[in-house]
Design a protein around this motif. Structure first.
Motif, short mmCIF file in Angstrom:
data_model
loop_
_atom_site.label_atom_id
_atom_site.label_comp_id
_atom_site.label_asym_id
_atom_site.label_seq_id
_atom_site.Cartn_x
_atom_site.Cartn_y
_atom_site.Cartn_z
N GLY A 10 1.02 -1.17 0.10
CA GLY A 10 0.13 -0.09 0.11
C GLY A 10 0.99 1.27 -0.01
N PRO A 11 0.29 2.24 0.19
CA PRO A 11 0.88 3.70 0.01
C PRO A 11 1.87 4.05 1.01
CG PRO A 11 -1.18 4.04 0.51
CD PRO A 11 -1.15 2.76 0.26
N GLY A 12 1.53 3.59 2.31
CA GLY A 12 2.67 4.04 3.21
C GLY A 12 2.16 3.44 4.57
N CYS A 79 7.02 -3.98 -2.08
CA CYS A 79 6.84 -2.93 -3.07
C CYS A 79 5.85 -2.07 -2.58
CB CYS A 79 6.41 -3.57 -4.23
SG CYS A 79 7.45 -4.55 -5.35
N SER A 80 6.09 -0.77 -2.85
CA SER A 80 5.01 0.19 -2.47
C SER A 80 3.70 0.01 -3.23
CB SER A 80 5.46 1.41 -2.69
OG SER A 80 5.17 1.83 -3.84
N GLY A 81 2.49 0.52 -2.73
CA GLY A 81 1.41 0.29 -3.66
C GLY A 81 1.21 -1.23 -3.90
N ASP A 82 1.17 -1.79 -5.29
CA ASP A 82 0.79 -2.93 -5.69
C ASP A 82 1.99 -3.54 -6.34
OD1 ASP A 82 -1.31 -5.07 -6.32
OD2 ASP A 82 -0.23 -4.72 -8.16
N ALA A 83 2.26 -4.46 -5.79
CA ALA A 83 3.65 -5.28 -6.53
C ALA A 83 3.71 -5.58 -7.88
CB ALA A 83 3.95 -6.65 -5.66
N GLY A 84 2.37 -5.50 -8.44
CA GLY A 84 2.51 -5.84 -9.98
C GLY A 84 2.32 -4.64 -10.78
N VAL A 85 2.00 -3.41 -10.20
CA VAL A 85 1.90 -2.06 -10.87
C VAL A 85 3.42 -1.29 -10.74
CG1 VAL A 85 0.65 0.29 -10.96
CG2 VAL A 85 -0.50 -1.87 -10.25
N TYR A 86 4.13 -1.29 -11.58
CA TYR A 86 5.57 -0.83 -11.81
C TYR A 86 6.28 -1.46 -10.82
CZ TYR A 86 2.90 2.76 -14.80
OH TYR A 86 2.28 3.27 -15.70
N VAL A 110 -2.75 -1.69 -2.25
CA VAL A 110 -3.57 -0.62 -2.77
C VAL A 110 -2.52 0.45 -3.49
CG1 VAL A 110 -4.99 1.31 -2.16
CG2 VAL A 110 -5.22 -0.82 -0.60
N THR A 111 -2.66 0.49 -4.82
CA THR A 111 -1.89 1.24 -5.73
C THR A 111 -2.14 2.89 -5.65
OG1 THR A 111 -0.96 1.41 -7.84
CG2 THR A 111 -3.36 1.27 -7.92
N ALA A 112 -0.86 3.42 -5.90
CA ALA A 112 -1.30 5.09 -5.53
C ALA A 112 -2.55 5.72 -6.21
CB ALA A 112 -0.15 5.67 -6.11
N ALA A 113 -2.83 5.15 -7.30
CA ALA A 113 -3.93 5.59 -8.42
C ALA A 113 -5.35 5.59 -7.37
CB ALA A 113 -4.19 4.81 -9.56
N HIS A 193 3.27 11.91 -1.02
CA HIS A 193 3.47 11.14 0.30
C HIS A 193 2.00 10.70 0.83
CE1 HIS A 193 7.82 12.39 0.42
NE2 HIS A 193 7.34 13.49 0.60
N ILE A 194 1.39 9.97 -0.30
CA ILE A 194 0.03 9.37 0.13
C ILE A 194 0.24 8.30 1.32
CG2 ILE A 194 -1.91 8.34 -0.51
CD1 ILE A 194 -0.77 8.70 -3.50
N GLY A 195 -0.65 8.77 2.44
CA GLY A 195 -0.46 7.64 3.57
C GLY A 195 0.57 7.76 4.29
N ASP A 215 6.80 16.02 -7.47
CA ASP A 215 8.36 15.01 -7.34
C ASP A 215 8.01 13.78 -7.37
OD1 ASP A 215 7.38 14.54 -4.86
OD2 ASP A 215 8.69 15.52 -3.73
N MET A 216 9.13 12.94 -7.29
CA MET A 216 8.97 11.70 -7.41
C MET A 216 8.12 10.69 -6.54
SD MET A 216 12.88 10.13 -6.67
CE MET A 216 12.34 8.61 -6.88
N PHE A 217 7.74 11.49 -5.42
CA PHE A 217 6.97 11.03 -4.51
C PHE A 217 5.38 11.54 -4.56
CE2 PHE A 217 10.99 11.01 -2.62
CZ PHE A 217 11.24 9.50 -2.48
N THR A 218 5.11 11.99 -5.83
CA THR A 218 3.68 12.55 -5.91
C THR A 218 3.09 11.61 -7.03
OG1 THR A 218 4.83 14.70 -5.52
CG2 THR A 218 2.55 14.73 -6.77
N THR A 219 1.66 11.48 -7.05
CA THR A 219 1.04 11.09 -8.09
C THR A 219 0.13 12.11 -8.68
OG1 THR A 219 1.24 8.75 -7.29
CG2 THR A 219 -0.68 9.04 -8.70
N VAL A 220 -0.30 12.12 -9.80
CA VAL A 220 -0.92 13.21 -10.43
C VAL A 220 -2.19 12.75 -11.21
CG1 VAL A 220 -0.93 14.99 -12.21
CG2 VAL A 220 1.28 14.84 -10.84
#
Ligand code: SAH
Length: 252
Positions: A10-12, A79-86, A110-113, A193-195, A215-220
């Motif tokens: 998950g995210p955090g 892996c952060s989020g989901d292990a199969g998403v990137y 739980v993926t960042a999206a 920095h979700i979560g 930045d690289m810790f951000t989702t848009v």
């Protein structure tokens, strides 16, 4: 037990981890992964053995995990989020072909999206796509083409890896491409920095997105033509209200 779990945490924080992920970590002798993710789970299982590897050693990291499992251990690759998403799930499955006795089990996360969407409101309530702006493993031309196709399809576009120290211009270029098809007023949002501690977010128009502190810790998230701001939250209506606006502002 000759097993590698590919675990999406998950995210955090612990609150965003599934019970299945927690159980996989509890069942493992060794927990390995990129340093940031290993550090997120270390406090939950202080008695475990941890192996943290820096970025860009993905193949070595997976081989190390598979080697440990070959010797009889149960290993969790986090892996952060989901292990199969990137994430590492695919590479583990591919490399495991060479390790006959090792079983791979993918544990979804739980993926960042999805986790970041909840922070913004409900931006992905209709058809959406996910595009990574990282050109480390994907040619930039292909990324541009996917952005164009997503804009033409009026998808909500969720961007992973929007910017890094080496790739500061990618988000700006992505915005230029999206603006060829989309209105400058299109509702957009980002979450950093979700979560995790230091979580931040904002909702802005597409015309202003490139100037945001992403930045690289951000989702848009870039909305579709239907995305609205409703009570300060980003919402893409599913259509229940039959095209009506229910009192929401269409633009940020
Ligand atoms: N497997 C991860 C994605 C890894 S790619 C997942 O499913 O979420 C790395 C990118 O994911 C980051 O650049 C960022 O865009 C996004 N991301 C992952 N975790 C995040 C978090 N906690 N907060 C914001 N963005 C995150």
């Amino acid at each position: 037990m000759n097993k590698v779990y590919a675990v999406g945490i998950g995210p955090g924080g612990a609150a965003f981890m599934t019970e299945a992920a927690r159980a996989a970590l509890a069942a493992s002798d060794v927990v390995c992964g990129y340093t940031v993710y290993v550090d997120l789970v270390r406090p939950l299982f202080p008695q475990k053995t941890f192996y943290a590897a820096p970025m860009m050693q993905e193949i070595e990291r997976c081989r190390w995990a598979l080697g440990e499992a070959e010797q009889g251990k149960t290993v969790a690759m986090v892996c952060s989020g989901d292990a199969g998403v990137y994430g590492m799930a695919g590479l583990l499955i591919q490399l495991a072909e060479e390790y006959e006795c090792v079983e791979i089990e993918v544990v979804c996360g739980v993926t960042a999206a999805v986790s970041g969407a909840a922070v913004l409101g409900a931006p992905i309530g209709h058809d959406f796509c996910v595009i990574s702006l990282s050109d480390l493993l994907t040619p930039w031309d292909l990324i541009e083409e996917r952005l164009r196709c997503a804009a033409r399809g009026d998808f909500i576009v969720c961007l992973y890896n929007p910017k890094s120290k080496k790739r500061i211009e990618h988000l700006g270029r992505a915005c230029e491409i999206l603006l060829e098809e989309k209105s400058p007023d299109t509702v957009c949002g980002w979450v950093k920095h979700i979560g995790r501690s230091g979580q931040e977010s904002n909702i802005v128009a597409l015309s202003a997105l490139a100037g945001e502190p992403v930045d690289m810790f951000t989702t848009v998230w870039i909305g579709s033509s239907k995305t609205q701001v409703c009570g300060g939250r980003m919402v893409t209506p599913r259509g229940y209200e039959n095209g009506g606006k229910l009192g929401c502002a269409a633009k940020p």
